[in-house]
Design a protein around this motif. Sequence first.
Motif, PDB file in Angstrom:
ATOM      1  N   ILE A   9      39.240  50.609  19.288  1.00  0.00           N
ATOM      2  CA  ILE A   9      38.498  51.773  18.815  1.00  0.00           C
ATOM      3  C   ILE A   9      37.546  51.330  17.704  1.00  0.00           C
ATOM      4  O   ILE A   9      37.882  50.490  16.876  1.00  0.00           O
ATOM      5  CB  ILE A   9      39.462  52.865  18.306  1.00  0.00           C
ATOM      6  N   ASP A  10      36.359  51.875  17.699  1.00  0.00           N
ATOM      7  CA  ASP A  10      35.289  51.646  16.723  1.00  0.00           C
ATOM      8  C   ASP A  10      34.494  50.359  16.921  1.00  0.00           C
ATOM      9  O   ASP A  10      33.524  50.129  16.209  1.00  0.00           O
ATOM     10  CB  ASP A  10      35.775  51.722  15.273  1.00  0.00           C
ATOM     11  N   VAL A  11      34.860  49.508  17.890  1.00  0.00           N
ATOM     12  CA  VAL A  11      34.050  48.319  18.156  1.00  0.00           C
ATOM     13  C   VAL A  11      32.715  48.788  18.738  1.00  0.00           C
ATOM     14  O   VAL A  11      32.637  49.806  19.412  1.00  0.00           O
ATOM     15  CB  VAL A  11      34.771  47.332  19.103  1.00  0.00           C
ATOM     16  N   ILE A  12      31.644  48.057  18.446  1.00  0.00           N
ATOM     17  CA  ILE A  12      30.321  48.388  18.973  1.00  0.00           C
ATOM     18  C   ILE A  12      29.933  47.325  19.998  1.00  0.00           C
ATOM     19  O   ILE A  12      29.912  46.132  19.697  1.00  0.00           O
ATOM     20  CB  ILE A  12      29.279  48.480  17.843  1.00  0.00           C
ATOM     21  N   LEU A  13      29.635  47.776  21.198  1.00  0.00           N
ATOM     22  CA  LEU A  13      29.266  46.888  22.294  1.00  0.00           C
ATOM     23  C   LEU A  13      27.750  46.827  22.436  1.00  0.00           C
ATOM     24  O   LEU A  13      27.073  47.856  22.374  1.00  0.00           O
ATOM     25  CB  LEU A  13      29.871  47.397  23.609  1.00  0.00           C
ATOM     26  N   ASN A  14      27.245  45.624  22.643  1.00  0.00           N
ATOM     27  CA  ASN A  14      25.821  45.419  22.878  1.00  0.00           C
ATOM     28  C   ASN A  14      24.960  46.011  21.760  1.00  0.00           C
ATOM     29  O   ASN A  14      23.850  46.486  22.011  1.00  0.00           O
ATOM     30  CB  ASN A  14      25.420  45.978  24.247  1.00  0.00           C
ATOM     31  N   HIS A  15      25.476  46.032  20.549  1.00  0.00           N
ATOM     32  CA  HIS A  15      24.773  46.571  19.375  1.00  0.00           C
ATOM     33  C   HIS A  15      24.348  48.023  19.574  1.00  0.00           C
ATOM     34  O   HIS A  15      23.392  48.481  18.955  1.00  0.00           O
ATOM     35  CB  HIS A  15      23.546  45.726  19.020  1.00  0.00           C
ATOM     36  N   ARG A  16      25.058  48.752  20.457  1.00  0.00           N
ATOM     37  CA  ARG A  16      24.605  50.111  20.767  1.00  0.00           C
ATOM     38  C   ARG A  16      25.724  51.129  20.976  1.00  0.00           C
ATOM     39  O   ARG A  16      25.625  52.251  20.503  1.00  0.00           O
ATOM     40  CB  ARG A  16      23.729  50.061  22.016  1.00  0.00           C
ATOM     41  N   TYR A  17      26.771  50.782  21.720  1.00  0.00           N
ATOM     42  CA  TYR A  17      27.776  51.759  22.122  1.00  0.00           C
ATOM     43  C   TYR A  17      29.067  51.576  21.322  1.00  0.00           C
ATOM     44  O   TYR A  17      29.736  50.559  21.451  1.00  0.00           O
ATOM     45  CB  TYR A  17      28.067  51.645  23.620  1.00  0.00           C
ATOM     46  N   GLN A  18      29.412  52.564  20.525  1.00  0.00           N
ATOM     47  CA  GLN A  18      30.624  52.509  19.715  1.00  0.00           C
ATOM     48  C   GLN A  18      31.761  53.180  20.460  1.00  0.00           C
ATOM     49  O   GLN A  18      31.668  54.355  20.828  1.00  0.00           O
ATOM     50  CB  GLN A  18      30.406  53.198  18.371  1.00  0.00           C
ATOM     51  N   ILE A  19      32.832  52.425  20.682  1.00  0.00           N
ATOM     52  CA  ILE A  19      34.000  52.954  21.375  1.00  0.00           C
ATOM     53  C   ILE A  19      34.696  53.962  20.458  1.00  0.00           C
ATOM     54  O   ILE A  19      35.032  53.650  19.317  1.00  0.00           O
ATOM     55  CB  ILE A  19      34.977  51.815  21.754  1.00  0.00           C
ATOM     56  N   LYS A  20      34.922  55.167  20.972  1.00  0.00           N
ATOM     57  CA  LYS A  20      35.581  56.224  20.211  1.00  0.00           C
ATOM     58  C   LYS A  20      37.023  56.454  20.667  1.00  0.00           C
ATOM     59  O   LYS A  20      37.879  56.786  19.857  1.00  0.00           O
ATOM     60  CB  LYS A  20      34.801  57.539  20.324  1.00  0.00           C
ATOM     61  N   ALA A  21      37.289  56.286  21.978  1.00  0.00           N
ATOM     62  CA  ALA A  21      38.642  56.511  22.501  1.00  0.00           C
ATOM     63  C   ALA A  21      38.760  55.874  23.883  1.00  0.00           C
ATOM     64  O   ALA A  21      37.782  55.786  24.618  1.00  0.00           O
ATOM     65  CB  ALA A  21      38.933  57.998  22.603  1.00  0.00           C
ATOM     66  N   ARG A  22      39.975  55.439  24.212  1.00  0.00           N
ATOM     67  CA  ARG A  22      40.241  54.993  25.583  1.00  0.00           C
ATOM     68  C   ARG A  22      40.761  56.200  26.342  1.00  0.00           C
ATOM     69  O   ARG A  22      41.740  56.819  25.945  1.00  0.00           O
ATOM     70  CB  ARG A  22      41.255  53.853  25.607  1.00  0.00           C
ATOM     71  N   LEU A  23      40.095  56.538  27.427  1.00  0.00           N
ATOM     72  CA  LEU A  23      40.468  57.724  28.197  1.00  0.00           C
ATOM     73  C   LEU A  23      41.429  57.398  29.325  1.00  0.00           C
ATOM     74  O   LEU A  23      42.268  58.224  29.675  1.00  0.00           O
ATOM     75  CB  LEU A  23      39.208  58.388  28.769  1.00  0.00           C
ATOM     76  N   SER A  24      41.288  56.200  29.909  1.00  0.00           N
ATOM     77  CA  SER A  24      42.126  55.837  31.048  1.00  0.00           C
ATOM     78  C   SER A  24      42.189  54.326  31.161  1.00  0.00           C
ATOM     79  O   SER A  24      41.226  53.626  30.839  1.00  0.00           O
ATOM     80  CB  SER A  24      41.534  56.425  32.332  1.00  0.00           C
TER      81      SER A  24
END
Length: 60
Positions: A9-24
């Motif tokens: 949680i909170d890692v930023i991928l590709n300098h753009r998308y911040q993970i907020k929650a794992r849904l599945s």
Amino acid sequence: MVQNQTFPIDVILNHRYQIKARLSSKTGRKTYLAQDQGTQIQIILKCLSPDWFAHWRIDI
């Protein structure tokens, strides 16, 4: 390419998308709620393992 990775949680991928929650988390695929840091829009991010495609059968 990242394979079979679980993103914290909170890692930023590709300098753009911040993970907020794992849904599945299922065999060969993981689904996350993420936030686009450029637009602040929430998105669904689906990560598929290359092995997952081997189970698909395509009839032509």
